[in-house]
Motif scaffolding. Structure first.
Motif: not given
Lengths: 103, 103, 103, 103, 103, 103, 103
Positions: C26-54
Motif C-alpha cells: 500500500q505504501k512506498t518504502s518512504a511511507g507514501i500511500y500508493i494509489p490503488e491504480k498504481a499498485q502493482e498487480a499482486p502476482n507474487q505469492g509464497n509457496v505454502i505446500a507442494v505435492g510429490k510431483g507428477l
C-alpha cells in the motif's frame, strides 16, 4: 438389427462392452410402489458381451476391466444404442464404465 | 441405484474414486449458528472406495494417490453423482482430487 | 474448509502447489500511500505446500520445480481457490508457475 | 511486482524466458524522425533470464534454445506481461521465440 | 525490425524456416502482360535461412526437410510476417512447407 | 505457380502426395452422354509425385502407402490446390487417401 | 467412380474398411410386411475389403479387427460414401466398427 440376429452372435470389438440397462425397481422390497420421481435413475446395467480389449504398442490386447455377467454402474450419458430382437442394448467403451457392483 | 445395492458393493474402476462430500458445519465449535453465506463451501470429502488405478504401458495398475478413509479437498466442479440407498456420492478421477487433509 | 482444518494439514496431490498471494504494498518504502491504480498487480505469492510431483512412465514422482517457502511469480489467471480458516489460498499446477523470486 | 523485487532476482521456471522488448527506433541513422506508422513493429527483444528448460522423459532438463543476452525475434502475439520496478517485461516459452539476431 | 538488422543476422530457431515469397510474373515469356486475375497466386518462395530442426526425444536436432536456397511451394495460409530492412519475409514451420521445386 | 515450373520439378515433402483428379466420364462406354447429375463425383485421381514419407522417432522416413502412377480414391474434402502450367493439382497427406484402385 | 471401376479393384489403405450396408428386412420371416417405422435401423453391414492396418512405431502393419466377409454392426454416424458401379459403399476406420455378428 435384422430379426435373425441373436444376442449371442454379437461380438463387440476392441474395448467395447455390450450392456443392458437394469430397469429401475417399481416397488420397494415391501411391495410398495415407488413413484416415478423417486425411482433411482436406471444407471445400473448387466454386461452381456465384451471385446478382447484395446491393443497395446506391441499389438497385444489389454483385457477389459469388466467381464460378462458383471453388474456395473453406467455414466449418466454416452453409450451407442443397438437393437437386438427388439430389445435395446448399449455399447460402451470399457473405460467409460464407472464401477462394478459386486454382490 | 436399486435399493438393494449397498455402498460396500461398489468397486470403482481404474482411477475412479467414490467420495462423499462433508456437509459444511452449521455451528462454530462454541455452538453458534454459522449463517449459510458464511459457511465454507463444502469442498471437502471422505474417500469411500478407490479403483485399482490407471494402467501403465505394460498393463500394470498405477496405484491411486488417495485411499479409503482419506479426507480430501475436492475441485469446485466435476464428479459424477451416484445415488446409493438414497444417499448422494460422487465419482471423481484420482487426478482431479486436489489435496489430502491429514490430521 | 471446515474451521478445524489447519494449513499444515493440507497435502497437495501430484504436481499441485498451495500458494498464498502476497498482498500488493500500500505504501512506498518512504511511507507514501500508493494509489490503488498504481499498485502493482499482486502476482507474487509464497509457496505454502507442494505435492510429490507428477508420475513418470515408471510410476516414480518427478519432483516439482518449486518448494515450500519459495517466493514465486504467478500467472495472471488460473489457480483453484481454497479457503482455510477464512484465509484464501490458491492451488496451482507446478507447470503453471512462471518464475521464482530468489533473494 | 513489489517495488523491492529486482530483475536479477527473477528465475524463470522450466522453458520460460524473460524478455524485454526493444523499443522501435524513432529516428533513422541519419537522425530523421520516422513517422509512427512507418516504425517497424517492435518485435525484437533482449533475453534477460532463462529457465533450465523442459524436462525430458528421464526428468533431465532439455536446455533452452536461447540464452541471456541474446537478441531475438518475438512472435506478434503471446507473452505474459510481468512488471519489475515499473518496467514491463514479458515471459515467453522458449519454443515461441521465432529466431535469434546474431551480430 | 530495426533498420540495422540485416537478413544474414537472422537465425531461425528449431524447425522454423525464413522464406521470401516469389512475386508472380507480370509478363509471359513472350513479354505479354498477364492480367492480375490470371496471374498465378504467388505461392512459391525461396528459403533464406533455416533453424537446426526440432529436438528428438534424446535432445538431438532432427534436420529440416528444406535448406537455404531451395525453391519451395508454400501453403495458401500461415507464415509469420517478419520485416527486415523494409522487405517482408515469412517464418514457416518446416512441416508446413508443401514441396520443393527442383530445377 | 510461375509458368516456368514444370510438373516434374515438384517434389512433395514428407507424407505429401501430388494428385491430379480424374475428370468424370461424360459418356457411357456405349457413347451415350451422361447427364451431369448422374455423373459420378470425380473422387478418383492419379498420383503424380510422392514425398519420402513422415519421419519415425529415429528420424527415418516411413514410406508412403501410395506411389507414382497409382490410381486412388480421394476423400470428398481436403487437398491443397496447386496450379502448375495452368493445370490444377492437389496436395494430400498420404493418410488422407482412402484407397487404391488396382487394375 | 468411373463406370469401369469394379469392386474387386478397390484396395482400402491402412485401417480403412470398405463396407456395404445390409438393407433392413421389409418382411418378417412369416412374410408379413414390416412398416418402415418399425424396421430396425440398417446398422449392419458386410465387409467387402480391408486395408493392411495402421502402422506401429516400427512401420509394421497392425492387422485390422475385421476381415472380408464379416457381418458387422456399424456406428449410427460416420463412414465416407463411395459409389462403385452405381452401388453405394462406405469406408470406415477399423476402430469405428462396433462389433461383429458371428453366425
Amino acid at each position: 438389427m435384422s430379426v435373425s440376429t441373436k444376442l449371442k452372435n454379437i461380438v463387440p470389438l476392441l474395448d467395447r462392452v455390450l450392456v443392458q440397462r437394469i430397469k429401475p425397481e417399481q416397488k420397494t422390497s415391501a411391495g410398495i410402489y415407488i413413484p416415478e420421481k423417486a425411482q433411482e435413475a436406471p444407471n445400473q446395467g448387466n454386461v452381456i458381451a465384451v471385446g478382447k480389449g484395446l491393443l497395446d504398442k506391441d499389438g497385444k490386447h489389454i483385457p477389459n476391466q469388466v467381464s460378462v455377467g458383471d453388474k456395473i454402474i453406467l455414466p449418466p450419458y454416452g453409450g451407442i444404442p443397438v437393437k437386438v430382437s427388439h430389445e435395446e442394448y448399449l455399447l460402451f467403451r470399457d473405460s467409460e464404465i464407472l464401477a462394478k457392483v459386486v454382490e
